[in-house]
Design a protein around this motif. Sequence first.
Motif, PDB file in Angstrom:
ATOM      1  N   ARG A   1     -11.173  49.521  -2.493  1.00 32.31           N
ATOM      2  CA  ARG A   1     -12.160  50.355  -1.996  1.00 32.31           C
ATOM      3  C   ARG A   1     -11.408  51.784  -1.667  1.00 32.31           C
TER       4      ARG A   1
ATOM      5  N   GLU B   1     -10.792  53.052  -5.049  1.00 38.09           N
ATOM      6  CA  GLU B   1     -11.734  53.777  -5.678  1.00 38.09           C
ATOM      7  C   GLU B   1     -12.116  54.991  -5.168  1.00 38.09           C
ATOM      8  N   GLY B   2     -11.756  55.365  -3.874  1.00 39.12           N
ATOM      9  CA  GLY B   2     -12.194  56.693  -3.057  1.00 39.12           C
ATOM     10  C   GLY B   2     -11.170  57.497  -3.723  1.00 39.12           C
TER      11      GLY B   2
ATOM     12  N   VAL C   1      -9.532  57.408  -6.602  1.00 32.26           N
ATOM     13  CA  VAL C   1      -9.935  57.894  -8.134  1.00 32.26           C
ATOM     14  C   VAL C   1     -11.103  58.976  -7.992  1.00 32.26           C
ATOM     15  N   GLU C   2     -12.186  58.525  -7.220  1.00 31.32           N
ATOM     16  CA  GLU C   2     -13.251  59.608  -7.109  1.00 31.32           C
ATOM     17  C   GLU C   2     -12.797  61.129  -6.558  1.00 31.32           C
ATOM     18  N   ALA C   3     -11.780  61.065  -5.491  1.00 29.85           N
ATOM     19  CA  ALA C   3     -11.404  62.326  -5.238  1.00 29.85           C
ATOM     20  C   ALA C   3     -10.712  63.105  -6.157  1.00 29.85           C
TER      21      ALA C   3
ATOM     22  N   HIS D   1     -11.114  62.639  -9.331  1.00 27.69           N
ATOM     23  CA  HIS D   1     -12.284  63.154 -10.417  1.00 27.69           C
ATOM     24  C   HIS D   1     -13.007  64.549  -9.884  1.00 27.69           C
ATOM     25  N   GLU D   2     -13.234  64.590  -8.544  1.00 31.17           N
ATOM     26  CA  GLU D   2     -13.866  65.748  -7.945  1.00 31.17           C
ATOM     27  C   GLU D   2     -12.945  66.901  -8.060  1.00 31.17           C
TER      28      GLU D   2
END
Length: 223
Positions: free
Chosen positions: A157, A160-161, A163-165, A167-168
Amino acid sequence: MLAMKRDSNVPKAMTISPSLFVMLLWALSTAPVGDAIWLNLPKTGTKCVSEEIHSNVVVLADYVVVSVDDGQTAPVAVKVTSPYGNDLHHRENVTYGRFAFTTEEAGNYLACFWSDNHSSATGEIVVNIDWKTGIAAKDWESVARKEKLEGVELELRKLEGAVEAIHENLLYLKSREVEMRSMSETTNARVAWFSIMSLGTCIVVSGLQVWYLKRFFQKKKLI
């Protein structure tokens, strides 16, 4: 998200390909992390720290006065402002504190510290700031309790956070690149038009000078 199939009798080990493992390590290494900052505040003066943050990012920071030259603590004042000058946190006569907010504007966020005027300390004040943004500021213990995550699931998890950061951040950098390219193209177009107008003005002025000199010499019957 990585999916794992579980057998009711025999547990199966989760396998990760080398390329995916490298990507996850890279995600962890480039994910936003908290930075501990030390500031030496003089008796009279202000010192600031800033960070460029895009919108919709959680910011959490703890600050504490460690000591002064004589080994005593002294109160300070702190003020945090947004890129447009809005006050997000303002305290005076404190030796420790915390500020937390979610950014609404993209740009440089500034945290300034200065010695309180009523302080009796004569030495340099040392302030420690633990500044966290994005995924580093998230309370993973609360997330684990709420979603009943533990061990590998919690680490996945976090990945995942991260990777999202990332990407943003890439989307933010892409938008900034588009803005800079548009500004550069507009500036180049204006410079080109200014050069053309300057050249045209020089040609017109030169033509008028030649016409004036020709008439002057004709009147004087020199040509």
